[in-house]
Write an enzyme that holds these catalytic residues in place. Structure first.
Site, PDB file in Angstrom:
ATOM      1  N   SER A 186       0.990  -1.371   0.006  1.00 23.34           N
ATOM      2  CA  SER A 186       0.095  -0.022  -0.191  1.00 23.34           C
ATOM      3  C   SER A 186       0.842   1.368  -0.096  1.00 23.34           C
ATOM      4  O   SER A 186       0.598   2.204  -0.481  1.00 23.34           O
ATOM      5  CB  SER A 186      -0.802   0.054   1.098  1.00 23.34           C
ATOM      6  OG  SER A 186      -1.853  -1.012   1.285  1.00 23.34           O
ATOM      7  N   GLY A 237      -5.904  -3.985  -7.677  1.00 23.91           N
ATOM      8  CA  GLY A 237      -7.071  -3.299  -7.376  1.00 23.91           C
ATOM      9  C   GLY A 237      -6.718  -1.676  -6.745  1.00 23.91           C
ATOM     10  O   GLY A 237      -7.296  -0.832  -6.930  1.00 23.91           O
ATOM     11  N   ASP A 273      -6.684  -7.861   4.833  1.00 26.17           N
ATOM     12  CA  ASP A 273      -5.948  -8.802   4.146  1.00 26.17           C
ATOM     13  C   ASP A 273      -5.294 -10.264   4.610  1.00 26.17           C
ATOM     14  O   ASP A 273      -4.796 -10.916   3.782  1.00 26.17           O
ATOM     15  CB  ASP A 273      -4.852  -8.232   3.396  1.00 26.17           C
ATOM     16  CG  ASP A 273      -5.208  -6.981   2.213  1.00 26.17           C
ATOM     17  OD1 ASP A 273      -6.592  -7.152   1.643  1.00 26.17           O
ATOM     18  OD2 ASP A 273      -4.546  -5.869   2.038  1.00 26.17           O
ATOM     19  N   ARG A 303      -2.538 -14.180  -1.892  1.00 24.93           N
ATOM     20  CA  ARG A 303      -2.668 -14.453  -0.384  1.00 24.93           C
ATOM     21  C   ARG A 303      -3.304 -15.738  -0.206  1.00 24.93           C
ATOM     22  O   ARG A 303      -2.876 -16.772   0.703  1.00 24.93           O
ATOM     23  CB  ARG A 303      -3.328 -13.492   0.248  1.00 24.93           C
ATOM     24  CG  ARG A 303      -2.851 -12.109  -0.060  1.00 24.93           C
ATOM     25  CD  ARG A 303      -3.123 -11.151   1.114  1.00 24.93           C
ATOM     26  NE  ARG A 303      -2.874  -9.745   0.640  1.00 24.93           N
ATOM     27  CZ  ARG A 303      -1.620  -9.101   0.657  1.00 24.93           C
ATOM     28  NH1 ARG A 303      -0.599  -9.855   0.958  1.00 24.93           N
ATOM     29  NH2 ARG A 303      -1.301  -7.928   0.170  1.00 24.93           N
TER      30      ARG A 303
HETATM   31  C1  S3P Z   1      -5.613  -1.642   0.206  1.00 27.17           C
HETATM   32  C2  S3P Z   1      -6.776  -1.380   0.661  1.00 27.17           C
HETATM   33  C3  S3P Z   1      -7.607  -2.755   0.956  1.00 27.17           C
HETATM   34  C4  S3P Z   1      -6.848  -3.787   1.054  1.00 27.17           C
HETATM   35  C5  S3P Z   1      -5.930  -3.804  -0.515  1.00 27.17           C
HETATM   36  C6  S3P Z   1      -4.967  -2.590  -0.358  1.00 27.17           C
HETATM   37  C7  S3P Z   1      -5.021  -0.004  -0.036  1.00 27.17           C
HETATM   38  O1  S3P Z   1      -8.662  -2.984  -0.072  1.00 27.17           O
HETATM   39  O2  S3P Z   1      -7.279  -4.980   0.750  1.00 27.17           O
HETATM   40  O3  S3P Z   1      -5.034  -4.889  -0.210  1.00 27.17           O
HETATM   41  O4  S3P Z   1      -3.829   0.048  -0.309  1.00 27.17           O
HETATM   42  O5  S3P Z   1      -5.606   0.992   0.145  1.00 27.17           O
HETATM   43  P1  S3P Z   1     -10.072  -2.168   0.219  1.00 27.17           P
HETATM   44  O6  S3P Z   1     -10.084  -0.727   0.132  1.00 27.17           O
HETATM   45  O7  S3P Z   1     -11.117  -2.721  -1.001  1.00 27.17           O
HETATM   46  O8  S3P Z   1     -10.470  -2.735   1.433  1.00 27.17           O
END
Ligand code: S3P
Length: 439
Positions: free
Chosen positions: A28, A100, A320, A392
């Site tokens: 992140s 994502g 996560d 994961r």
């Molecule tokens: C993340 C937020 C989370 C997490 C992802 C990383 C981020 O997702 O699951 O692996 O870096 O902001 P969500 O915002 O969909 O919960």
């Protein structure tokens, strides 16, 4: 992306985890270092950057928008910031692979530019919901086309954005961060209210780069039209990657492992809290703060685990980590119940179904529910499980080998490279008997 090339893991039963290691940089924070460094004024030096496919997808996207980025080399990246309005039209669609975080955060940032972009990704990303960012961005005046709320996204540039007050319908740091990035380009003060605390790396990094942002409990306010000033960023090790070793040591007798320089941001330590409630022996040392993020060395020594009802307020703080926590639950004495975790169904895979199916194959009584799972601790057996291309899930079943009665074969593991490129090497050095095969 590696998804094209099939890989499987063959994990031999038994063993213990020992020694000291440093897992790769936080995913992140690595994404955010590139995004904010690119639109800052001046040169941002990043150390500890995660050289995994997801963070590299973000890095490549910004290169394609005209940002000069040197590295990564041994975790070091140098970003020559172009300022808030210095990005340029990329020649092609931006391919964010499996990530994502890249696509959701970029949609907010790109909505504020004066050129059009197309965002695409792999088959897993193509299944994930984008309406959660498209809808609030539309309220701000952005125009984003999609295929029924899914990829590809067509982000139209040149629209004036206006600040909104928005209550997030789900606990999501990606949606929050998307709106913070759009809010920097909007006229007025954007206010975001979270239903529960989620990772706050964007807020910390924005403040660290001198951007005016206010946080008051669950309410975050950001004003458009500010400037970001480049600063050096030291990325801590990713607690999400450390988790596989923490759970491995917690379930395998005689284990004693120390994970160095891990990020222990309070919005990320749900896994420590949950494992401790289950009886794990976890101690922290060398606590420090680096670049606005708390870090520590985490030592885990084996201790018998017991099943628990997982406190619902811990869910966003460990979001996560549940695939690995389910392995801990499978090896614990008694029942573990997770509720309030419906977000797990829209991750890189449907993590509730994928884990329940795999655990069942391994002889564990695991029942998927709409928003979680009920797991009866038992004896992990052997068998062939499918990670569904989810990094994961693959790593979680790998560490289950430490307590398995026979060989575990895990299919479709190439995407481990998205977050933890040297997993097989570090796991093998620490005591897991694991082979990686093509096909
Ligand atoms: C993340 C937020 C989370 C997490 C992802 C990383 C981020 O997702 O699951 O692996 O870096 O902001 P969500 O915002 O969909 O919960």
């Amino acid at each position: 992306m590696s998804g094209q090339q099939q890989k499987q893991y063959i994990v031999q039963p038994g063993g213990k985890l020992t020694g000291e290691l440093r897992v790769p940089g936080d995913k992140s924070i690595s994404h955010r270092s590139i995004m904010l460094g690119a639109i800052a004024e001046g040169v941002t030096q990043v150390t500890g950057f995660l050289e995994g496919e997801d963070a590299l997808a973000t890095l490549t996207a910004f290169r394609e928008m005209g940002v000069k980025i040197e590295g990564p080399e041994a975790g070091r990246v140098t970003i020559h910031g172009v300022g808030m309005n210095g990005l340029t039209l990329p020649e092609n669609a931006l391919d964010l692979g499996n990530s994502g975080t890249s696509i959701r955060l970029l949609s907010g940032l790109l909505a504020g530019q004066n050129f059009n972009t197309v965002l695409k990704g792999d088959s897993s990303l193509a299944k994930r919901p984008m309406g959660r960012v498209i809808d609030p961005l539309a309220k701000m005046g952005a125009v984003i086309g999609s295929h029924e709320g899914k990829l590809p996204l067509h982000v139209q540039g040149g629209n004036a954005l206006y600040a909104i007050a928005y209550e997030l319908p789900m606990a999501s740091a990606q949606v929050k961060s998307c709106l913070l990035l759009a809010g920097m380009y909007a006229k007025g003060k954007t206010i975001i209210v979270e239903p529960a605390p989620t990772r706050d790396h964007s807020e910390r990094m924005l403040a660290g780069m001198s951007y005016p942002i206010e946080v008051d409990g669950n309410k975050i306010t950001i004003e458009g039209g500010g400037r970001l000033l480049a600063t050096d960023i030291d990325v801590p090790s990713d607690i999400s990657s450390a988790t596989f070793f923490m759970v491995g040591a917690a379930i395998a007798p005689d284990s004693d492992i120390t994970l160095r320089h891990v990020g222990i941001n309070p919005t990320r330590i749900g896994v420590i809290n949950i494992l401790k409630l289950m009886g794990a022996n976890i101690t922290l040392s060398n606590e420090a703060v680096t670049g606005g993020e708390p870090v520590a060395d985490i030592r885990v020594r084996y201790a018998p685990l017991k099943g628990i009802q997982i406190p619902v307020e811990q869910v966003p703080l460990a979001i996560d980590e549940f695939p690995a926590i389910f392995i801990a639950a499978a090896c614990a004495d008694g029942q573990t119940v997770l509720t309030g975790a419906e977000e797990l169904r829209v991750k890189e895979s449907d993590r509730i179904q994928a884990m329940a199916d795999g655990l069942t194959i391994l002889g564990i009584d695991a029942t998927a529910t709409d928003d979680g799972m009920i797991i009866e601790g038992g004896t992990v057996g052997s068998g062939e499980v499918d990670s569904l291309g989810d990094h994961r899930i693959a790593m979680s079943f790998a560490i289950a080998g430490l307590q398995a009665g026979g060989t575990i074969i895990i299919k479709d593991c190439a995407n481990v490279a998205t977050s933890f490129p040297n997993f097989v090497e570090l796991a093998s050095t620490s005591g897991l008997v694991l082979d990686e095969l093509d096909g």
